[in-house]
Scaffold this active site. Structure first.
Site, mmCIF file in Angstrom:
data_model
loop_
_atom_site.group_PDB
_atom_site.id
_atom_site.type_symbol
_atom_site.label_atom_id
_atom_site.label_comp_id
_atom_site.label_asym_id
_atom_site.label_seq_id
_atom_site.Cartn_x
_atom_site.Cartn_y
_atom_site.Cartn_z
ATOM 1 N N HIS A 1 0.977 1.253 -13.286
ATOM 2 C CA HIS A 1 1.653 0.046 -13.747
ATOM 3 C C HIS A 1 3.154 0.340 -13.815
ATOM 4 O O HIS A 1 3.559 1.379 -14.344
ATOM 5 C CB HIS A 1 1.133 -0.346 -15.131
ATOM 6 C CG HIS A 1 1.725 -1.621 -15.628
ATOM 7 N ND1 HIS A 1 1.363 -2.854 -15.123
ATOM 8 C CD2 HIS A 1 2.692 -1.864 -16.551
ATOM 9 C CE1 HIS A 1 2.078 -3.790 -15.725
ATOM 10 N NE2 HIS A 1 2.885 -3.228 -16.593
ATOM 11 N N LEU B 1 -10.098 -7.320 -13.089
ATOM 12 C CA LEU B 1 -11.538 -7.033 -13.045
ATOM 13 C C LEU B 1 -12.174 -7.359 -14.394
ATOM 14 O O LEU B 1 -11.530 -7.239 -15.440
ATOM 15 C CB LEU B 1 -11.730 -5.555 -12.699
ATOM 16 C CG LEU B 1 -11.185 -5.181 -11.310
ATOM 17 C CD1 LEU B 1 -10.955 -3.683 -11.198
ATOM 18 C CD2 LEU B 1 -12.097 -5.668 -10.205
ATOM 19 N N MET C 1 -3.945 -6.672 -7.186
ATOM 20 C CA MET C 1 -3.453 -7.775 -8.021
ATOM 21 C C MET C 1 -4.587 -8.723 -8.396
ATOM 22 O O MET C 1 -4.495 -9.933 -8.197
ATOM 23 C CB MET C 1 -2.334 -8.525 -7.290
ATOM 24 C CG MET C 1 -1.174 -7.630 -6.892
ATOM 25 S SD MET C 1 -0.443 -6.761 -8.303
ATOM 26 C CE MET C 1 0.503 -8.098 -9.010
ATOM 27 N N GLY D 1 0.778 -1.232 0.000
ATOM 28 C CA GLY D 1 0.000 0.000 0.000
ATOM 29 C C GLY D 1 0.812 1.286 0.000
ATOM 30 O O GLY D 1 0.299 2.330 0.414
ATOM 31 N N SER D 2 2.050 1.235 -0.498
ATOM 32 C CA SER D 2 2.829 2.485 -0.470
ATOM 33 C C SER D 2 2.261 3.519 -1.444
ATOM 34 O O SER D 2 2.280 4.719 -1.160
ATOM 35 C CB SER D 2 4.310 2.215 -0.753
ATOM 36 O OG SER D 2 4.511 1.813 -2.084
HETATM 37 C C1 GRF Z 1 3.634 -1.077 -7.475
HETATM 38 O O1 GRF Z 1 4.876 -1.249 -8.068
HETATM 39 C C2 GRF Z 1 2.572 -1.030 -8.517
HETATM 40 O O2 GRF Z 1 2.944 -0.320 -9.650
HETATM 41 C C3 GRF Z 1 2.438 -2.496 -8.807
HETATM 42 O O3 GRF Z 1 2.451 -3.096 -7.540
HETATM 43 C C4 GRF Z 1 3.235 -2.313 -6.667
HETATM 44 C C5 GRF Z 1 2.397 -1.970 -5.480
HETATM 45 O O4 GRF Z 1 3.140 -1.457 -4.435
HETATM 46 N N1 GRF Z 1 1.336 -2.802 -9.645
HETATM 47 P P1 GRF Z 1 2.387 -0.784 -3.195
HETATM 48 O O5 GRF Z 1 1.372 -1.801 -2.664
HETATM 49 O O6 GRF Z 1 1.737 0.479 -3.668
HETATM 50 O O7 GRF Z 1 3.468 -0.530 -2.189
#
Ligand code: GRF
Length: 196
Positions: A109, A93, A90, A12-13
């Site tokens: 992405h 949909l 992940m 969730g960063s």
């Molecule tokens: C990010 O690199 C995003 O682009 C990819 O998954 C990662 C998610 O990281 N699809 P976070 O959960 O936001 O830390």
């Protein structure tokens, strides 16, 4: 004020970067963080920020993806959501869901789309001998990692990079790009943003 739901599956960063950006004169506010797994570490970060959370576990629904999405929709309706930001969500949909939210749903992405849709983007960029990588924010349509591009940020690929070092460098840019694009998008500006 636009009401934003952020969908996560992991750390969730990006959700944190988005949520923390929506203050002051920002045209949107985070009203819901939704995950398809209760193991998403980002849920705790949302709760710590006082943002309502919901978990809709995909597993009990099996192949019945419309039923899974109907349950998600129930939460979106309950929170009167206007916009969805997928942030490391992940789970693919269906066209039914993406169609219902077309023009109101964004995704980030970790590649310079249209290159490297899908998974393992950094390993693929390294394998191809690319000299730069980056990330893309785009509108979500029925096709995976497709849809109108709203912003891109580029980073150099350095000698000795591994998928992990490259991912970390790209993630820093994700945290800048996504809030910047969301802010513009929420105010109706869909022109493409290039960073840095
Ligand atoms: C990010 O690199 C995003 O682009 C990819 O998954 C990662 C998610 O990281 N699809 P976070 O959960 O936001 O830390």
């Amino acid at each position: 004020m636009r009401r934003v739901a952020i969908f996560i599956s992991g750390g969730g960063s990006n959700m944190v970067a988005l949520a923390d950006s929506m203050t002051g004169d920002h045209p949107a506010r985070p009203v819901l963080v939704l995950s398809n797994t209760d193991g998403a570490r980002g849920l705790e970060k949302a709760r710590a920020r006082g943002i309502p959370t919901a978990v809709v576990d995909h597993r009990p629904f099996g192949e019945d993806r419309p039923a899974f999405e109907a349950e998600i929709t129930r939460h979106l309706t309950a929170h009167d959501v206007d916009l969805i930001a997928l942030a490391g969500f992940m789970w693919v949909l269906t066209g039914g869901f993406t169609g219902a939210w077309e023009g109101r749903m964004l995704n980030i992405h970790p590649s310079l789309l249209p290159k490297y849709r899908g998974l393992h983007t950094h390993a693929r960029a390294l394998q191809a001998g690319d000299t730069e990588a980056g990330c893309t924010v785009h509108e979500v349509t029925a096709d995976l990692d497709d849809g109108p591009i709203l912003g891109q940020a580029r980073v150099p690929i350095l000698e000795g990079d591994t998928p992990e070092t490259l991912a970390a460098r790209v993630l820093e840019q994700e945290h800048k790009l996504y809030p910047a694009v969301l802010r513009r998008f929420a105010s109706g500006d869909r022109r493409m943003l290039q960073l840095p």
